[in-house]
Design a protein around this motif. Structure first.
Motif, PDB file in Angstrom:
ATOM      1  N   GLY A   1       0.821  -1.212   0.000  1.00  0.00           N
ATOM      2  CA  GLY A   1       0.000   0.000   0.000  1.00  0.00           C
ATOM      3  C   GLY A   1       0.850   1.255   0.000  1.00  0.00           C
ATOM      4  N   ILE A   2       1.903   1.253   0.838  1.00  0.00           N
ATOM      5  CA  ILE A   2       2.808   2.402   0.878  1.00  0.00           C
ATOM      6  C   ILE A   2       3.527   2.559  -0.464  1.00  0.00           C
ATOM      7  N   GLY A   3       3.943   1.423  -1.037  1.00  0.00           N
ATOM      8  CA  GLY A   3       4.634   1.459  -2.321  1.00  0.00           C
ATOM      9  C   GLY A   3       3.770   2.024  -3.418  1.00  0.00           C
ATOM     10  N   LEU A   4       2.516   1.585  -3.495  1.00  0.00           N
ATOM     11  CA  LEU A   4       1.597   2.108  -4.515  1.00  0.00           C
ATOM     12  C   LEU A   4       1.352   3.600  -4.313  1.00  0.00           C
ATOM     13  N   ALA A   5       1.184   4.014  -3.048  1.00  0.00           N
ATOM     14  CA  ALA A   5       0.946   5.431  -2.758  1.00  0.00           C
ATOM     15  C   ALA A   5       2.138   6.283  -3.187  1.00  0.00           C
ATOM     16  N   LEU A   6       3.350   5.818  -2.873  1.00  0.00           N
ATOM     17  CA  LEU A   6       4.540   6.576  -3.240  1.00  0.00           C
ATOM     18  C   LEU A   6       4.744   6.597  -4.758  1.00  0.00           C
ATOM     19  N   SER A   7       4.454   5.479  -5.415  1.00  0.00           N
ATOM     20  CA  SER A   7       4.617   5.425  -6.872  1.00  0.00           C
ATOM     21  C   SER A   7       3.664   6.367  -7.572  1.00  0.00           C
ATOM     22  N   PHE A   8       2.397   6.344  -7.157  1.00  0.00           N
ATOM     23  CA  PHE A   8       1.425   7.249  -7.767  1.00  0.00           C
ATOM     24  C   PHE A   8       1.734   8.712  -7.433  1.00  0.00           C
ATOM     25  N   THR A   9       2.292   8.942  -6.237  1.00  0.00           N
ATOM     26  CA  THR A   9       2.711  10.299  -5.892  1.00  0.00           C
ATOM     27  C   THR A   9       3.831  10.769  -6.808  1.00  0.00           C
ATOM     28  N   TYR A  10       4.762   9.862  -7.109  1.00  0.00           N
ATOM     29  CA  TYR A  10       5.866  10.198  -8.019  1.00  0.00           C
ATOM     30  C   TYR A  10       5.327  10.546  -9.407  1.00  0.00           C
ATOM     31  N   ILE A  11       4.418   9.719  -9.928  1.00  0.00           N
ATOM     32  CA  ILE A  11       3.843   9.962 -11.258  1.00  0.00           C
ATOM     33  C   ILE A  11       3.039  11.262 -11.266  1.00  0.00           C
ATOM     34  N   MET A  12       2.304  11.519 -10.171  1.00  0.00           N
ATOM     35  CA  MET A  12       1.525  12.756 -10.072  1.00  0.00           C
ATOM     36  C   MET A  12       2.457  13.977 -10.048  1.00  0.00           C
ATOM     37  N   LEU A  13       3.577  13.868  -9.314  1.00  0.00           N
ATOM     38  CA  LEU A  13       4.532  14.967  -9.266  1.00  0.00           C
ATOM     39  C   LEU A  13       5.124  15.247 -10.647  1.00  0.00           C
ATOM     40  N   GLN A  14       5.357  14.196 -11.423  1.00  0.00           N
ATOM     41  CA  GLN A  14       5.859  14.388 -12.783  1.00  0.00           C
ATOM     42  C   GLN A  14       4.885  15.224 -13.606  1.00  0.00           C
ATOM     43  N   THR A  15       3.601  14.893 -13.495  1.00  0.00           N
ATOM     44  CA  THR A  15       2.585  15.620 -14.255  1.00  0.00           C
ATOM     45  C   THR A  15       2.460  17.059 -13.781  1.00  0.00           C
ATOM     46  N   VAL A  16       2.434  17.244 -12.450  1.00  0.00           N
ATOM     47  CA  VAL A  16       2.278  18.589 -11.880  1.00  0.00           C
ATOM     48  C   VAL A  16       3.469  19.471 -12.227  1.00  0.00           C
ATOM     49  N   SER A  17       4.683  18.918 -12.100  1.00  0.00           N
ATOM     50  CA  SER A  17       5.882  19.713 -12.395  1.00  0.00           C
ATOM     51  C   SER A  17       5.951  20.080 -13.875  1.00  0.00           C
TER      52      SER A  17
END
Length: 406
Positions: free
Chosen positions: A355-371
């Protein structure tokens, strides 16, 4: 003719005699070279433990890709089946042109997610079976344990960069063309009032451009020297030569050129004129996602050319160029985080870590889009925008590494 054959035979015979006389010397040289280059042998650095972890890592990585992409294909077919039927898409085009390019594109796009899932999944299993504890108890430090993980991450990183920079852009062109014909029926094929610098002091203007016919109307080409107009060319239409062996070949119709030299003016005109203008159809019409269809060398050349022309529509191309490099390094960062989180044996199994891994991975992908969005809309430097997720997650990785069991 016979004399030539005899000469060739003598040369071959001479070479065979030389090889025979120097054979022992060659064997000794190769043996010495092999001994000196022994440090390049993988077996010197990779032990049984390393091969065991690398096989587990790479195997789980590709297994997770196959599983998730299979589910994605099922959902995509369910969503687009009506459109494929409506536009009469051939089965071969659906399979070869669309899904054969759909799979590598999304697999590479979500590669950080797959890396994280793979590390969390099989490392938690190792920790649950007390294998990590056994390794640490046998004197293997956590830093030494990271070696096979980093080697696996390096292999995935190289593969991710090579696919994203050279292979997938070519497939993206085919996939986008399929979507235009059989799925969306929408593509930007024209441009109005295009003005760009095509050379030093040379400005081109096209009132209307049709990309389907590769033809422009209301063309004007001005040449300046020392901020003074020295040449003014007009044409009712220009046609790009698609069958020419060289680039930048255009055909102007109903053209007229005014040459200005001091107080003198020379006017020439004609019906048809072949000319070289340093611009291409890709410079005139911009479509959504066009930056994804360029390989990295093409992106670099395109960015350089557009900057020289003073074009403002270059930020998204710079972000794409830097993002491909930054994404390949994400494998190392997310591998470190995943190993640090899941290497400790705890009650409850791998559910919490997954669960933590999925949350961090999606956070990384979201940060890519936002940045990327900030770089395009908020004047953030493209290179910084592409590397912001890596910078943030490097700090997270260091924190997790310090808390890992040793």
């Amino acid at each position: 003719m016979k004399t030539k054959n005899i000469r060739k035979f003598r040369k071959v015979l001479k070479l065979m005699r030389w090889t025979k006389s120097h054979l022992n010397w060659l064997f000794i040289s190769f043996a010495w070279l092999g001994k000196k280059l022994g440090f390049l042998k993988p077996s010197r650095y990779l032990k049984i433990l390393d091969w065991y972890i690398i096989k587990k890592f790479i195997g789980t990585y590709f297994y997770s890709i196959a599983l998730i992409i299979s589910i994605s294909i099922v959902f995509d077919i369910n969503e687009n089946l009506a459109k494929f039927t409506q536009y009469h898409a051939p089965l071969r085009a659906i399979v070869v042109d669309y899904y054969m390019n759909f799979v590598p594109y999304f697999a590479n796009l979500f590669s950080p997610l797959f890396v994280f899932i793979a590390v969390i999944f099989f490392t938690s299993k190792l920790a649950g079976n007390s294998e990590i504890i056994s390794m640490l108890a046998a004197g293997v430090s956590f830093k030494r344990l990271m070696r096979p993980y980093m080697i696996s991450a390096a292999l995935i990183s190289i593969m991710t960069f090579f696919l994203g920079a050279y292979i997938i852009p070519k497939g993206t062109i085919i996939r986008q063309n399929f979507e235009t014909i059989y799925k969306n029926k929408k593509k930007n094929t024209s441009a109005e009032n295009v003005q760009l610098q095509v050379g030093k002091g040379v400005i081109a203007y096209i009132q209307h451009y049709d990309n389907n016919q590769k033809k422009g109307y209301g063309f004007c080409l001005d040449k300046f020297e020392d901020k003074k107009l020295v040449s003014h060319m007009t044409a009712s239409e220009i046609q790009y030569d698609t069958i020419s062996d060289s680039k930048y070949q255009w055909k102007a119709r109903n053209w007229r050129i005014r040459q200005l030299k001091g107080m003198r003016e020379t006017i020439t005109s004609g019906s048809v004129k072949d000319t070289t203008i340093m611009m291409e159809p890709t410079d005139l019409v911009f479509s959504k996602g066009q930056q994804e269809t360029f390989t990295s060398p093409q992106l670099r050349d395109y960015i350089s050319k557009q900057i020289d022309r003073g074009s403002g529509n270059v930020v998204q191309y710079e972000v794409e160029f830097h993002k491909r490099i930054a994404t390949s390094f994400a494998s190392f960062i997310l591998t470190t985080i995943g190993l640090s989180l899941s290497s400790r044996k705890r009650k409850g199994g791998m559910g919490l870590y997954l669960g933590i891994g999925l949350a961090l991975s999606f956070t990384y992908i979201m940060l890519q889009t936002v940045s990327s969005t900030f770089a395009i809309n908020a004047d953030t430097p493209p290179m910084l925008a592409a590397w912001i997720p890596n910078i943030i997650f490097t700090i997270v990785a260091y924190f997790c590494y310090r808390k890992a069991p040793n």
